[in-house]
Motif scaffolding. Structure first.
Motif, short mmCIF file in Angstrom:
data_model
loop_
_atom_site.label_atom_id
_atom_site.label_comp_id
_atom_site.label_asym_id
_atom_site.label_seq_id
_atom_site.Cartn_x
_atom_site.Cartn_y
_atom_site.Cartn_z
N GLN A 69 12.24 -24.41 -2.48
CA GLN A 69 13.31 -24.97 -3.32
C GLN A 69 13.40 -26.47 -3.01
N MET A 70 12.45 -27.21 -3.60
CA MET A 70 12.25 -28.60 -3.21
C MET A 70 13.44 -29.50 -3.57
N ASP A 71 14.08 -29.26 -4.70
CA ASP A 71 15.23 -30.09 -5.07
C ASP A 71 16.36 -29.95 -4.05
N GLU A 72 16.63 -28.70 -3.63
CA GLU A 72 17.66 -28.46 -2.63
C GLU A 72 17.26 -29.07 -1.29
N THR A 96 7.49 -35.38 3.04
CA THR A 96 6.76 -34.16 2.69
C THR A 96 7.15 -33.66 1.30
N ILE A 97 8.37 -33.96 0.87
CA ILE A 97 8.78 -33.61 -0.51
C ILE A 97 7.95 -34.43 -1.49
N TYR A 98 7.85 -35.74 -1.25
CA TYR A 98 7.06 -36.59 -2.15
C TYR A 98 5.59 -36.16 -2.13
N TYR A 99 5.09 -35.77 -0.95
CA TYR A 99 3.70 -35.31 -0.86
C TYR A 99 3.50 -34.06 -1.70
N ALA A 100 4.43 -33.11 -1.60
CA ALA A 100 4.33 -31.87 -2.37
C ALA A 100 4.34 -32.15 -3.87
N ARG A 101 5.03 -33.23 -4.27
CA ARG A 101 5.10 -33.60 -5.69
C ARG A 101 3.96 -34.53 -6.09
N ARG A 102 3.01 -34.73 -5.17
CA ARG A 102 1.83 -35.57 -5.40
C ARG A 102 2.19 -37.04 -5.62
#
Length: 238
Positions: A69-72, A96-102
């Motif tokens: 749940q990346m937004d949370e 790591t959130i930005y990485y997951a979103r490329r």
């Protein structure tokens, strides 16, 4: 000698465990739930802790992160940073959130920001290398990996999914990624792990075998029987 039945023993053990559990803080109980991968329950437990704590909000972010749940997760890392703008672990985790979103450029920016606060963090250097690896900045990635390994010889073997700092392990080009890890280990003199990662790279379809025979980092490795045997066989591609 006093004889205790199995049922009585279990009852006593459960009672002792319950007393131990009750003496733990909400945060400590939630840390245990995280280790058990009970992330939703961990979130509820953390919210019973002090909500003016950046550490608590960061851990809640990690729990949501593990549930994808990346937004949370992002929202809670940002809450942690409002409470403590110099909290390097939360900055890293936001990366790591930005990485997951490329969004690799933004991820790299976050990791570099975190490293200014904790310049001796092997895990953050590892994350930086992985973020640089994704857009094929291989030279920069190699330098970051080498720095990470110099700070912690076990950095690439860590598998923790809880705590306060996330270490990124998701890459698209696994064969090339493992080739670069082999190169990093070979350069550091850890020939055993270098061989292991070369084998993994070949099994995952790494085609540039000539590099293994020419790259200066593999010079000592090429003298070993294990390397010669590996080069003489055709690994089964997974």
């Amino acid at each position: 000698m006093v004889s205790v039945s199995i049922a009585t023993f279990l009852l006593l053990a459960l009672s002792a465990f319950a007393q131990t559990e009750s003496s733990l803080t909400a945060e400590q109980r939630s840390d245990i739930l995280m280790a058990r991968k009970m992330y939703r329950e961990a979130v509820e437990g953390y919210k019973e802790g002090p909500l003016d704590s950046a550490v608590i909000w960061n851990k809640i972010g990690i729990a949501y992160h593990q549930m994808l749940q990346m937004d949370e997760a992002k929202r809670n890392y940002e809450k942690a940073l409002k409470l403590n703008p110099k909290y390097a672990e939360a900055i890293n985790n936001l990366g790591t959130i930005y990485y997951a979103r490329r969004s690799f450029r933004r991820a790299i920016g976050q990791y570099n920001k975190a490293l200014k606060l904790t310049p001796n963090s092997a895990s953050i250097y590892s994350n930086l290398g992985t973020a640089q690896f994704a857009p094929r900045k291989y030279k920069e990635a190699s330098e970051a990996y080498q720095k990470a390994l110099s700070l912690d010889p076990e950095v690439f073997e860590h598998r923790s999914a809880y705590g306060t700092l996330l270490q990124e392990r998701t890459v698209a080009e696994k064969a090339r990624f493992h080739y670069y890890l082999a190169k990093t280990y070979a350069n550091a003199g850890n020939l055993e792990r270098a061989i292991r990662y070369i084998r993994m790279a070949l099994e995952e379809g790494f085609k540039e075998r000539q590099k293994l025979l020419e790259e200066p980092e593999f010079a000592k490795l090429r003298e070993t029987a294990e390397f010669k045997e590996l080069m003489a066989t055709e690994p089964r591609v997974l």
